[in-house]
Design a protein around this motif. Structure first.
Motif, PDB file in Angstrom:
ATOM      1  N   LYS A 122     -45.825  37.216 -87.777  1.00 30.39           N
ATOM      2  CA  LYS A 122     -46.859  36.148 -86.916  1.00 30.39           C
ATOM      3  C   LYS A 122     -46.364  34.417 -87.274  1.00 30.39           C
ATOM      4  O   LYS A 122     -45.949  34.019 -86.680  1.00 30.39           O
ATOM      5  N   PHE A 123     -45.200  34.675 -88.604  1.00 33.09           N
ATOM      6  CA  PHE A 123     -44.640  33.602 -88.964  1.00 33.09           C
ATOM      7  C   PHE A 123     -43.240  33.323 -87.462  1.00 33.09           C
ATOM      8  O   PHE A 123     -43.389  32.214 -87.027  1.00 33.09           O
ATOM      9  N   ILE A 124     -42.874  34.294 -87.324  1.00 31.35           N
ATOM     10  CA  ILE A 124     -41.219  33.922 -85.599  1.00 31.35           C
ATOM     11  C   ILE A 124     -42.517  33.340 -84.671  1.00 31.35           C
ATOM     12  O   ILE A 124     -41.972  32.724 -84.480  1.00 31.35           O
ATOM     13  N   ALA A 125     -43.048  34.391 -84.427  1.00 27.97           N
ATOM     14  CA  ALA A 125     -44.397  33.877 -82.943  1.00 27.97           C
ATOM     15  C   ALA A 125     -44.199  32.389 -83.283  1.00 27.97           C
ATOM     16  O   ALA A 125     -44.741  32.253 -82.450  1.00 27.97           O
ATOM     17  N   LYS A 126     -44.450  31.118 -84.407  1.00 28.37           N
ATOM     18  CA  LYS A 126     -44.535  30.550 -84.216  1.00 28.37           C
ATOM     19  C   LYS A 126     -43.480  29.462 -84.277  1.00 28.37           C
ATOM     20  O   LYS A 126     -43.403  28.524 -84.352  1.00 28.37           O
ATOM     21  N   GLY A 127     -43.009  29.937 -84.102  1.00 26.29           N
ATOM     22  CA  GLY A 127     -41.266  29.270 -83.559  1.00 26.29           C
ATOM     23  C   GLY A 127     -40.655  29.266 -84.803  1.00 26.29           C
ATOM     24  O   GLY A 127     -39.590  28.221 -84.560  1.00 26.29           O
ATOM     25  N   ASN A 128     -40.537  30.107 -85.991  1.00 26.52           N
ATOM     26  CA  ASN A 128     -40.112  29.568 -86.810  1.00 26.52           C
ATOM     27  C   ASN A 128     -38.887  30.993 -87.004  1.00 26.52           C
ATOM     28  O   ASN A 128     -38.381  31.775 -87.022  1.00 26.52           O
ATOM     29  N   TYR A 129     -37.852  30.207 -86.483  1.00 29.49           N
ATOM     30  CA  TYR A 129     -36.447  31.478 -86.380  1.00 29.49           C
ATOM     31  C   TYR A 129     -36.016  31.989 -86.841  1.00 29.49           C
ATOM     32  O   TYR A 129     -34.560  32.237 -86.943  1.00 29.49           O
ATOM     33  N   ASP A 130     -35.482  30.484 -88.090  1.00 25.40           N
ATOM     34  CA  ASP A 130     -34.666  30.637 -88.883  1.00 25.40           C
ATOM     35  C   ASP A 130     -35.003  31.854 -90.033  1.00 25.40           C
ATOM     36  O   ASP A 130     -33.874  31.561 -91.223  1.00 25.40           O
ATOM     37  N   SER A 131     -36.191  32.204 -90.637  1.00 23.98           N
ATOM     38  CA  SER A 131     -36.109  33.150 -91.875  1.00 23.98           C
ATOM     39  C   SER A 131     -35.497  34.369 -91.383  1.00 23.98           C
ATOM     40  O   SER A 131     -35.099  34.689 -89.879  1.00 23.98           O
ATOM     41  N   GLN A 132     -35.305  35.114 -92.227  1.00 24.00           N
ATOM     42  CA  GLN A 132     -34.995  35.987 -92.887  1.00 24.00           C
ATOM     43  C   GLN A 132     -35.886  37.407 -92.887  1.00 24.00           C
ATOM     44  O   GLN A 132     -36.915  36.929 -93.674  1.00 24.00           O
ATOM     45  N   VAL A 133     -36.322  38.455 -92.194  1.00 26.11           N
ATOM     46  CA  VAL A 133     -37.163  39.190 -92.450  1.00 26.11           C
ATOM     47  C   VAL A 133     -36.914  40.413 -93.577  1.00 26.11           C
ATOM     48  O   VAL A 133     -35.937  40.772 -93.402  1.00 26.11           O
ATOM     49  N   GLN A 188     -35.317  38.262 -83.463  1.00 26.36           N
ATOM     50  CA  GLN A 188     -34.908  36.720 -83.920  1.00 26.36           C
ATOM     51  C   GLN A 188     -34.775  36.381 -83.331  1.00 26.36           C
ATOM     52  O   GLN A 188     -34.199  34.646 -83.075  1.00 26.36           O
ATOM     53  N   GLN A 189     -33.225  35.929 -83.922  1.00 32.22           N
ATOM     54  CA  GLN A 189     -31.688  35.441 -83.028  1.00 32.22           C
ATOM     55  C   GLN A 189     -31.489  35.453 -81.725  1.00 32.22           C
ATOM     56  O   GLN A 189     -31.201  34.839 -81.330  1.00 32.22           O
ATOM     57  N   ALA A 190     -31.701  36.876 -81.149  1.00 25.80           N
ATOM     58  CA  ALA A 190     -31.338  36.889 -80.418  1.00 25.80           C
ATOM     59  C   ALA A 190     -32.811  36.110 -79.168  1.00 25.80           C
ATOM     60  O   ALA A 190     -32.283  34.973 -78.105  1.00 25.80           O
ATOM     61  N   ILE A 191     -33.983  35.858 -79.645  1.00 21.30           N
ATOM     62  CA  ILE A 191     -35.185  34.950 -78.756  1.00 21.30           C
ATOM     63  C   ILE A 191     -34.432  33.727 -79.058  1.00 21.30           C
ATOM     64  O   ILE A 191     -34.619  32.719 -77.827  1.00 21.30           O
TER      65      ILE A 191
END
Ligand code: C2E
Ligand code: CA
Ligand code: CA
Length: 783
Positions: free
Chosen positions: A314-325, A344-347
């Motif tokens: 959900k966090f990524i979907a909000k556009g936060n791509y720099d996080s490490q899952v 996430q990196q690919a997106i």
């Protein structure tokens, strides 16, 4: 429903079911094994009970037999027996009886009379009372013989049954004087003691012709069911599943058979088991909250990392791509988490690419108009003195058409590269095909012209493609920031400047308000041109073409001008492009040809023999009727076709080669001379041009103007001459401004020359004067 679909709920339910199933199974197994154990226990109990009964019964038999024997050997008893003192005998007999606490004592005389029969009974207080039996003094019921004591060990007397053993009384040698016997009663007391020993209900039953008689039993009275169950079992050996049963036949008693039995109701057994079950169920119930808790913890621990992943997704979907899952869990979920990171990196990469594409030109990878808008917005906000330089690469369409789009693309990329190298401080953008923008955040106007000259030189460096060498040039329009100007205004101003530069054949133009005025005038001209043609405001000027070998003027080129009633003489470069764009080229060219014919005829009358060259444009060749019209109009005026040359620039052919070649062929077949104008500025090779039905080549003035100063121009002109001659074409050099050039060209066998050195284009009248005064006049036969 959503709750039921949740993974945690499912896992929870699964574990609850599993735990219950396990408990039920263990309960069932315990139950089963208990049942088996119980059955085993019962059969053991029965076996033991049987053994106990047998040994008990035999013991009593043996005991009675042994005691009877001992008593029979007692001298005292024998003596009294013989004496016949019945009273003392009864006392002695009773004494013996008391020693073993027998309940029956019997003495029988050798004559077969019952001389003593004592029955011991217990009264209500438990005190023993001894009575004489009912057979006292009567005949003994059995035949007396030696087998007597082997007879049935049972004796039924006054409704009571006794287990009895007799022994013979002998005197002296072996003469039988009588028998004594002692017996124990078979009654409730015996049954109770058996029950105590075995733990089973016990009793005795007499069965005479299917009639059961109860002899004694343990506990309280038998119920009707117990009676019938026991009767069925004893008589027919029929078992009943509600009871465990044991019986043994003990022998005959006066025609009836005596049975000992032991039994226990299964419900009693179950009652014992039930308490065990209750324990089990209690344990089960106690386990329920534990099971639920355990299931809850397990399901929670399994789904927790999944929930973590969901939260992070959900966090990524909000556009936060720099996080490490990350998840702190199993290998699989950790792997899934790292796949998430990769995804996430690919997106992120793709999103950047898309964003990049939106703001960049795909061919050159330069910023596009969007990017220019974005960047300049910040510049304008900080009130930078920004500048826009709009650059148009010349003749790029020709490159595309003649060499193909792949080469065109290469050229554009090369131009882009050079622009970037030359203007490191600018944002270099590509707007469309041949249009670039250099945007400067801040810029000094006075140094700008130096920069543009350097840029022109750099772009002009030869660019080699296979065996073709291209020399590129650009036209630029520049606008500098003025108060409150927006990017749109700056771009429009730059464009106005660019159009102005193009029209005036300038390398660049810096915008000022006057130019806008010119463009306004241009609009007016468009409207006025139509009338100008109709109202004869056009004039033809003539420029001589000198035949170099003979030094005679044999031809002239007709060049149009507009005598504007208010603006004066307007040069063709100003209105020809307008005529071309507004479909007025046909009427213009027809006017020019008509006028040229008229002039030719006038010169003929004057005895001047001269051919006229007329410029025709691409628009004319697109008109199918054009060549018919030319041929007809010449014929109508009796003008020989040889008197007219048509000059065409190569780009007039390039735009629609098929149609153009068709028209040119027809003109040529009818004897008209065709000349390629401005040769050397396009990209067609000479070999390509030879495919066209042409007779003459006009080397462009740009190679001739500085011919004496520029060696490379000399090389080009020389080789063009050689090649053209070898192809059978005559050559005209235009732009001759001095004598050395004229001489050089004459020496190299160039057929004709044209230029300001000889004469500027002149109105017919002035031309005539010039011709008269010049040494180049061709002598006609008439003069
Ligand atoms: P063009 O056909 O190349 O015409 C030659 C141009 O070069 C003429 O400019 C002429 O004045 C100029 N010129 C000749 N000798 C010299 C020289 O020694 N030095 C210099 N610097 N220039 C020289 P003009 O008359 O201004 O014509 C410009 C262009 O307008 C022509 O170029 C031609 O393309 C077009 N044009 C003129 N009249 C007509 C016409 O009647 N019909 C069509 N279609 N185009 C025309
Ligand atoms: Ca010309
Ligand atoms: Ca020319």
């Amino acid at each position: 429903m959503r709750f039921l679909n949740r993974l945690q709920t499912r896992i929870f339910a699964f574990f609850v079911l599993l735990l219950f199933a396990v408990q039920l199974m263990s309960f069932w197994l315990t139950y089963q094994s208990n049942q088996q154990l119980e059955d085993q226990h019962v059969s053991n109990q029965l076996a033991v009970a049987g053994l106990v009964f047998e040994s008990q019964f035999n013991n009593r038999n043996n005991y009675l037999a042994a005691f009877a024997e001992t008593a029979a050997k007692d001298f005292g008893l024998k003596e009294i027996f013989i004496d016949g003192d019945s009273r003392s005998f009864l006392v002695a007999l009773n004494n013996h009886r008391k020693r073993i606490d027998a309940s029956l004592a019997i003495a029988v005389s050798a004559e077969g009379k019952v001389i003593g029969q004592l029955v011991a009974k217990k009264n209500d207080q438990g005190k023993e009372q001894v009575e004489l039996g009912s057979e006292q003094g009567k005949d003994f019921r059995y035949q007396l013989d030696s087998e007597f004591q082997q007879l049935s060990p049972f004796y039924l007397l006054d409704g009571k049954l006794y287990q009895i053993k007799f022994s013979v009384l002998t005197s002296g040698g072996s003469s039988v004087i009588g028998w004594v016997g002692f017996g124990f009663i078979i009654d409730d007391v015996l049954a109770n003691s058996l029950r105590q020993l075995t733990g089973l209900d016990s009793g005795f039953m007499l069965n005479a012709d299917s009639k059961m008689k109860d002899i004694g039993h343990s506990g309280s009275a038998l119920t009707l069911t117990e009676q019938s169950v026991l009767a069925q079992f004893i008589e027919k050996d029929q078992r009943n599943s509600d009871y465990i049963l044991w019986q043994q036949s003990l022998g005959d008693v006066q025609g009836a058979s005596l049975h000992a039995y032991m039994y226990k109701s299964r419900s009693d057994l179950l009652a014992a088991l039930q308490s065990q079950w209750l324990q089990q169920i209690g344990l089960l119930l106690l386990m329920v909250p534990f099971s639920l808790l355990l299931a809850f913890i397990i399901s929670g621990s399994i789904t927790r990392p999944i929930k973590q992943l969901i939260e992070q997704a959900k966090f990524i979907a909000k556009g936060n791509y720099d996080s490490q899952v990350t998840v702190d869990s199993s290998v699989e979920l950790t792997q899934l988490a790292s796949e998430f990171t990769v995804m996430q990196q690919a997106i992120l990469k793709r999103e950047r690419e898309i964003a990049h594409q939106a703001f960049h030109d795909p061919l050159t990878n330069l910023p596009n108009l969007n990017e220019l808008e974005r960047v300049s917005a910040t510049w304008l906000m900080s009130h930078s003195t920004m500048a826009i330089c709009l650059i148009n690469i010349r003749r790029l369409t020709d490159v595309n058409v003649t060499l193909g789009h792949a080469v065109g693309d290469d050229v554009i990329k090369e131009v882009a590269r050079r622009l970037c190298v030359m203007s490191p401080k600018a944002l270099v953008c590509r707007l469309s095909g041949d249009e670039f923008v250099l945007a400067f955040e801040s810029c000094e106007q006075h140094s700008f012209e130096v920069f543009l000259n350097q840029l022109q030189q750099q772009i002009g460096q030869p660019y080699q493609f296979q065996d073709v060498i291209l020399s590129l040039q650009f036209t630029a329009g520049v606008s500098f920031y003025k108060q409150d100007a927006s990017l749109v205004t700056l771009l429009r101003h730059a464009d106005t400047a660019l159009q102005y530069a193009k029209k005036n054949k300038l390398d660049y133009q810096i915008y000022d308000a006057n130019i806008d005025k010119n463009t306004l005038e241009r609009f007016q001209l468009i409207n006025e041109l139509k009338l100008a043609i109709e109202q004869n405001e056009l004039v033809l000027f003539y420029q001589p073409k000198l035949h170099l070998a003979s030094q005679k003027v044999t031809h002239v080129e007709a060049l149009v001008r507009w005598m504007h009633p208010k603006k004066g003489l307007i040069p063709p470069d100003t209105f020809i492009p307008i005529a071309e764009k507004t479909m007025q080229m046909n009427s213009l060219t027809r006017w020019v040809i008509n006028e040229a014919i008229a002039q030719y005829l006038r010169w003929q009358q004057m005895g001047i023999e001269i051919s006229i060259a007329v410029n025709i444009s691409a628009e004319n060749l697109k008109d199918e009727q054009f060549c018919h019209w030319v041929i007809n109009v010449l014929a109508k005026n009796n003008v020989p076709v040889s008197a007219m040359t048509l000059e065409i620039t190569e780009d007039a052919v390039v735009s629609d080669p098929e149609q153009a070649v068709k028209q040119l062929n027809m003109l040529r077949e009818n004897g008209l001379k065709l000349s390629i104008d401005d040769y050397g500025t396009g990209y067609s090779s000479l070999a390509q041009l030879k495919q066209l039905p042409v007779d003459e080549l006009k080397i462009d003035k740009s190679f001739v103007l500085k011919l004496m100063q520029d060696e490379s121009d000399q090389i080009i002109v020389r080789s063009t001459l050689q090649l053209a001659h070898s192809l059978g074409l005559t050559v005209v050099a235009e732009g001759i401004e001095d004598k050395p050039t004229l001489d050089w060209l004459t020496e190299l066998k160039c057929e004709m020359g044209q230029g300001f050195y000889l004469s500027r284009p002149l109105p017919a009248e002035q031309f005539n004067q010039w011709l008269m005064a010049s040494p180049y006049q061709k002598e006609t036969s008439d003069h």
